[in-house]
Motif scaffolding. Structure first.
Motif: not given
Length: 468
Positions: A44-68
């Protein structure tokens, strides 16, 4: 009858053919700069930081919520919330900046209940105990001694970039290290506060120093830990992160299963997933894997290279569970530390409960259980209830149980000395694949975010720039 059959066929043709055609047309294809597998702290942190760098991102999680490892318990009666997973973060600028960007307020954390006390017991035998052999007057000198040793190895602060030959002290079992530098009181503190060690005193000091880092030591010395108690629950951080990603035209797929990862093309990777919104194929320039790099987690959907297989098969791990327990018998405002008077430093052999903490809800306690080997969830639940009933006879009940395994991935010391981690680091960027998470740093959110900032993100951004 023939007319009815004709009408039925026409109805099917008009109303069902588009859906059948869509199902046969294949998955929806999404083109992104980066696809990230795993929506815990690292992903999740990597996705947010890449978004801040104007990169398009897909984040995939097997659970119903993010957070680990973040688990927020919401009491259905009072609506009060507390954490039974990750509860606190180090009060450092990296953490504050991340929370500030997501506009999730932080405040000092001193526990879920004011003026909490401590009780001690030998749960295996059902006996109350007077307490550990060390006290605060022993602990502070021991912690400063530990800090002095930790300062010798500043390179442990970022990933596993080791120096060779590896210093003998880092290879010592932590129990022997504590004897050598008179830090026994630190070991007694680490036992209930740092989860996941199958055998704390047998664990190589290298891994203990990665987990109990300088940031953690400074936090203890200054009594300076933070969490987002201003909102009442740490899960809010990941809820806001998901909203922010989706609002900025990035994808977040939860409750989703990866069926195949293709890394054989010349233009990046393709990740095939089944989601509640149908099948998707993510065509990405780069892939980030932010889940434990074990064979059992990766081989169901991914063809590993020989180098990846050789490295990942060497990982061993401990097992960790977090539970919320009702009617434990522990005093409402007390935490319980499990001790064994006959064991070295009174640290009981695992599998076993190793500690508890009180919560804002009367008669609910958070309980942590760990094991050096796999134990079925039902057996962990049974052990917890039996241990409290043996001690207090109150009809203890596990309300919720969360399995955080695999935990603390380690390799044999001869592999460490032979350069295992140098080889592991060389896997980065091969086949357009990057790796992050606890195995590359340690089981601590702050440390993982630091790894993302200092190691992962610069590599990905440079690679994307080179491709473009």
């Amino acid at each position: 009858m023939e007319l009815r059959s004709l009408v039925t066929a026409l109805f099917a043709l008009l109303f069902w053919t588009p859906q059948l055609a869509a199902s046969r047309a294949g998955p929806e294809v999404l083109h992104r700069d980066v696809c990230i597998i795993g929506g815990g702290a690292a992903g999740t942190h990597a996705a947010i930081r890449l978004q801040q760098k104007s990169k398009s991102v897909t984040l995939i999680e097997k659970e119903a919520l993010l957070g680990g490892h973040i688990n927020t318990f919401l009491d259905p009666r009072t609506k009060a919330a507390f954490e039974y997973g990750v509860a606190v973060f180090n009060n450092v600028s990296l953490v504050r900046d991340y929370f500030d960007y997501l506009q999730v307020p932080l405040k000092s954390f001193t526990g879920w209940v004011p003026n909490a006390t401590a009780v001690y017991a030998d749960l295996a035998r059902g006996n109350d105990l007077p307490g550990p052999t060390s006290n605060m007057s022993d602990f502070l000198p021991a912690l400063n001694s530990y800090k002095a040793q930790l300062e010798k190895y500043p390179y442990l602060a970022t990933g596993f970039h080791l120096e060779y030959p590896i210093p003998e002290d880092l290879l010592l079992p932590f129990g022997d290290f504590c004897k050598k530098y008179d830090t026994r009181a630190v070991a007694q503190y680490l036992f209930p506060s740092n989860g996941g060690y199958g055998n704390l005193l047998a664990t190589p000091t290298l891994y203990l120093m990665k987990q109990s880092s300088m940031d953690q030591v400074q936090g203890i010395l200054t009594n300076d830990a933070v969490n987002n108690a201003a909102r009442g629950r740490n899960q809010a951080l990941h809820e806001v992160a998901r909203t922010r990603l989706e609002k900025n035209r990035n994808d977040v797929f939860v409750s989703s299963r990866i069926t195949r990862v293709d890394r054989t093309g010349e233009s990046g990777v393709v990740v095939h997933i089944n989601t509640p919104r149908g099948k998707k194929a993510i065509r990405a320039s780069k892939l980030v894997i932010a889940i434990p790099p074990t064979l059992s987690t990766l081989t169901p959907f991914m063809d590993l290279t020989n180098d990846e297989y050789v490295h990942f098969r060497q990982f061993n791990n401990s097992y960790l569970w977090a539970a919320v327990v009702k009617n434990s018998g522990i005093p409402t405002t007390a935490s319980l530390m499990n001790l064994d008077p006959a064991a070295p430093l009174q640290i009981p052999a695992m599998p076993q409960i190793y500690g508890t903490t009180p919560t804002p809800i009367k008669d609910l306690h958070v309980v942590w259980y760990r094991s050096p080997h796999l134990v079925p969830d039902w057996e962990v639940k049974s052990h917890i209830e039996e241990d409290f009933n043996r001690l207090y006879g109150r009809g203890a009940e596990v309300v919720v149980l969360k399995n955080h395994s695999p935990y603390l991935l380690e390799v044999a010391l001869d592999s460490v000395q032979a350069g295992f981690y140098d080889g592991l680091n060389r896997l980065q960027e091969k086949w357009d694949t990057f790796w992050t998470g606890a195995a590359w740093k340690t089981n601590d959110s702050t440390a993982i975010w630091k790894f993302n900032e200092e190691v992962l993100l610069p590599m990905i951004l440079a690679s994307l720039k080179g491709r473009g």
